[in-house]
Motif scaffolding. Structure first.
Motif, PDB file in Angstrom:
ATOM      1  N   ALA A 173     -21.634  -8.756  24.799  1.00 41.87           N
ATOM      2  CA  ALA A 173     -22.869  -8.221  25.374  1.00 41.87           C
ATOM      3  C   ALA A 173     -23.010  -8.627  26.839  1.00 41.87           C
ATOM      4  CB  ALA A 173     -24.070  -8.703  24.578  1.00 41.87           C
ATOM      5  N   VAL A 174     -22.693  -9.870  27.150  1.00 46.55           N
ATOM      6  CA  VAL A 174     -22.768 -10.338  28.537  1.00 46.55           C
ATOM      7  C   VAL A 174     -21.727  -9.616  29.393  1.00 46.55           C
ATOM      8  CG1 VAL A 174     -22.390 -12.346  30.024  1.00 46.55           C
ATOM      9  CG2 VAL A 174     -23.764 -12.574  27.967  1.00 46.55           C
ATOM     10  N   GLY A 175     -20.549  -9.397  28.852  1.00 41.37           N
ATOM     11  CA  GLY A 175     -19.508  -8.683  29.592  1.00 41.37           C
ATOM     12  C   GLY A 175     -19.897  -7.249  29.902  1.00 41.37           C
ATOM     13  N   VAL A 176     -20.456  -6.556  28.929  1.00 41.63           N
ATOM     14  CA  VAL A 176     -20.893  -5.172  29.147  1.00 41.63           C
ATOM     15  C   VAL A 176     -22.049  -5.127  30.141  1.00 41.63           C
ATOM     16  CG1 VAL A 176     -21.964  -3.175  28.030  1.00 41.63           C
ATOM     17  CG2 VAL A 176     -20.056  -4.338  26.930  1.00 41.63           C
ATOM     18  N   ALA A 177     -22.989  -6.055  30.005  1.00 42.66           N
ATOM     19  CA  ALA A 177     -24.112  -6.107  30.947  1.00 42.66           C
ATOM     20  C   ALA A 177     -23.624  -6.373  32.359  1.00 42.66           C
ATOM     21  CB  ALA A 177     -25.109  -7.179  30.511  1.00 42.66           C
ATOM     22  N   THR A 178     -22.601  -7.213  32.491  1.00 42.60           N
ATOM     23  CA  THR A 178     -22.038  -7.505  33.808  1.00 42.60           C
ATOM     24  C   THR A 178     -21.418  -6.262  34.428  1.00 42.60           C
ATOM     25  OG1 THR A 178     -21.603  -9.776  33.168  1.00 42.60           O
ATOM     26  CG2 THR A 178     -20.366  -8.926  35.038  1.00 42.60           C
ATOM     27  N   LEU A 179     -20.674  -5.501  33.611  1.00 40.63           N
ATOM     28  CA  LEU A 179     -20.037  -4.290  34.128  1.00 40.63           C
ATOM     29  C   LEU A 179     -21.051  -3.225  34.525  1.00 40.63           C
ATOM     30  CD1 LEU A 179     -16.950  -3.914  31.778  1.00 40.63           C
ATOM     31  CD2 LEU A 179     -16.991  -4.584  34.177  1.00 40.63           C
ATOM     32  N   PHE A 223      -6.083  -1.676  40.162  1.00 38.49           N
ATOM     33  CA  PHE A 223      -7.009  -2.516  40.923  1.00 38.49           C
ATOM     34  C   PHE A 223      -8.398  -2.482  40.306  1.00 38.49           C
ATOM     35  CE2 PHE A 223     -10.272  -2.824  44.228  1.00 38.49           C
ATOM     36  CZ  PHE A 223     -10.024  -4.111  44.671  1.00 38.49           C
ATOM     37  N   ALA A 224      -8.875  -1.299  39.935  1.00 40.33           N
ATOM     38  CA  ALA A 224     -10.210  -1.185  39.328  1.00 40.33           C
ATOM     39  C   ALA A 224     -10.263  -1.941  38.001  1.00 40.33           C
ATOM     40  CB  ALA A 224     -10.571   0.283  39.123  1.00 40.33           C
ATOM     41  N   GLY A 225      -9.226  -1.818  37.207  1.00 37.83           N
ATOM     42  CA  GLY A 225      -9.201  -2.505  35.914  1.00 37.83           C
ATOM     43  C   GLY A 225      -9.160  -4.021  36.050  1.00 37.83           C
ATOM     44  N   PHE A 226      -8.297  -4.510  36.941  1.00 37.25           N
ATOM     45  CA  PHE A 226      -8.214  -5.958  37.139  1.00 37.25           C
ATOM     46  C   PHE A 226      -9.487  -6.514  37.766  1.00 37.25           C
ATOM     47  CE2 PHE A 226      -3.506  -5.383  36.874  1.00 37.25           C
ATOM     48  CZ  PHE A 226      -3.329  -6.196  35.765  1.00 37.25           C
ATOM     49  N   SER A 227     -10.120  -5.753  38.645  1.00 35.91           N
ATOM     50  CA  SER A 227     -11.380  -6.211  39.242  1.00 35.91           C
ATOM     51  C   SER A 227     -12.471  -6.320  38.185  1.00 35.91           C
ATOM     52  CB  SER A 227     -11.830  -5.251  40.341  1.00 35.91           C
ATOM     53  OG  SER A 227     -10.921  -5.243  41.397  1.00 35.91           O
ATOM     54  N   ALA A 228     -12.570  -5.318  37.319  1.00 38.38           N
ATOM     55  CA  ALA A 228     -13.577  -5.359  36.252  1.00 38.38           C
ATOM     56  C   ALA A 228     -13.291  -6.510  35.289  1.00 38.38           C
ATOM     57  CB  ALA A 228     -13.594  -4.029  35.506  1.00 38.38           C
ATOM     58  N   ALA A 229     -12.030  -6.685  34.930  1.00 38.90           N
ATOM     59  CA  ALA A 229     -11.679  -7.766  34.007  1.00 38.90           C
ATOM     60  C   ALA A 229     -11.969  -9.137  34.613  1.00 38.90           C
ATOM     61  CB  ALA A 229     -10.203  -7.666  33.624  1.00 38.90           C
ATOM     62  N   SER A 230     -11.665  -9.315  35.884  1.00 35.13           N
ATOM     63  CA  SER A 230     -11.920 -10.617  36.511  1.00 35.13           C
ATOM     64  C   SER A 230     -13.412 -10.895  36.625  1.00 35.13           C
ATOM     65  CB  SER A 230     -11.257 -10.698  37.877  1.00 35.13           C
ATOM     66  OG  SER A 230     -11.827  -9.763  38.769  1.00 35.13           O
ATOM     67  N   LEU A 231     -14.211  -9.864  36.875  1.00 30.76           N
ATOM     68  CA  LEU A 231     -15.658 -10.053  36.930  1.00 30.76           C
ATOM     69  C   LEU A 231     -16.204 -10.475  35.570  1.00 30.76           C
ATOM     70  CD1 LEU A 231     -18.307  -9.826  38.533  1.00 30.76           C
ATOM     71  CD2 LEU A 231     -18.403  -7.436  37.830  1.00 30.76           C
ATOM     72  N   VAL A 232     -15.754  -9.818  34.521  1.00 31.42           N
ATOM     73  CA  VAL A 232     -16.209 -10.166  33.172  1.00 31.42           C
ATOM     74  C   VAL A 232     -15.763 -11.579  32.802  1.00 31.42           C
ATOM     75  CG1 VAL A 232     -15.938  -9.617  30.728  1.00 31.42           C
ATOM     76  CG2 VAL A 232     -16.371  -7.792  32.368  1.00 31.42           C
ATOM     77  N   LEU A 233     -14.509 -11.918  33.082  1.00 34.29           N
ATOM     78  CA  LEU A 233     -14.020 -13.256  32.753  1.00 34.29           C
ATOM     79  C   LEU A 233     -14.740 -14.341  33.543  1.00 34.29           C
ATOM     80  CD1 LEU A 233     -10.198 -12.580  32.441  1.00 34.29           C
ATOM     81  CD2 LEU A 233     -11.813 -13.069  30.594  1.00 34.29           C
ATOM     82  N   LEU A 234     -15.107 -14.047  34.768  1.00 31.30           N
ATOM     83  CA  LEU A 234     -15.847 -15.009  35.572  1.00 31.30           C
ATOM     84  C   LEU A 234     -17.219 -15.280  34.969  1.00 31.30           C
ATOM     85  CD1 LEU A 234     -15.998 -16.619  38.284  1.00 31.30           C
ATOM     86  CD2 LEU A 234     -17.127 -14.600  39.217  1.00 31.30           C
ATOM     87  N   VAL A 235     -17.858 -14.235  34.448  1.00 31.09           N
ATOM     88  CA  VAL A 235     -19.214 -14.387  33.908  1.00 31.09           C
ATOM     89  C   VAL A 235     -19.208 -15.054  32.545  1.00 31.09           C
ATOM     90  CG1 VAL A 235     -21.214 -13.092  33.103  1.00 31.09           C
ATOM     91  CG2 VAL A 235     -20.160 -12.501  35.258  1.00 31.09           C
ATOM     92  N   ILE A 236     -18.238 -14.728  31.682  1.00 35.57           N
ATOM     93  CA  ILE A 236     -18.276 -15.257  30.312  1.00 35.57           C
ATOM     94  C   ILE A 236     -17.386 -16.484  30.130  1.00 35.57           C
ATOM     95  CG2 ILE A 236     -18.818 -13.028  29.298  1.00 35.57           C
ATOM     96  CD1 ILE A 236     -15.919 -12.907  28.319  1.00 35.57           C
TER      97      ILE A 236
END
Length: 88
Positions: free
Chosen positions: A8-14, A72-85
């Motif tokens: 849920a936090v990952g989806v909210a972050t995206l 690039f878009a995929g890795f950026s989204a994944a890194s943002l989610v991993l940073l938050v959770i």
């Protein structure tokens, strides 16, 4: 934090991350314009710009250009989610 909460936090972050970035960019543009004695654009101007760019014709030089852009878009989204959770 459970797995359901992490998802849920990952989806909210995206969803909320780009919205917050757009609003902050709009505030920055407006603040900069005010410092220069101008009125400045509306706060949602970055969103108008993105909508305009998405409506333009797609020009691709080669297939690798698309692969790199999506990667690039995929890795950026994944890194943002991993940073938050991240786990403590």
């Amino acid at each position: 934090m459970g797995i359901g909460m992490s998802i849920a936090v990952g989806v909210a972050t995206l969803v909320l991350g780009p919205l917050a970035a757009g609003v902050l960019n709009g505030i920055d543009r407006r603040f900069t314009a005010r410092l220069q004695g101008r009125m400045g654009p509306p706060l949602v101007q970055p969103f108008y710009d993105v909508i305009k760019l998405l409506g333009k014709e797609l020009i691709v030089v080669n297939r690798f250009q698309l692969i790199w852009a999506w990667g690039f878009a995929g890795f950026s989204a994944a890194s943002l989610v991993l940073l938050v959770i991240r786990q403590d």
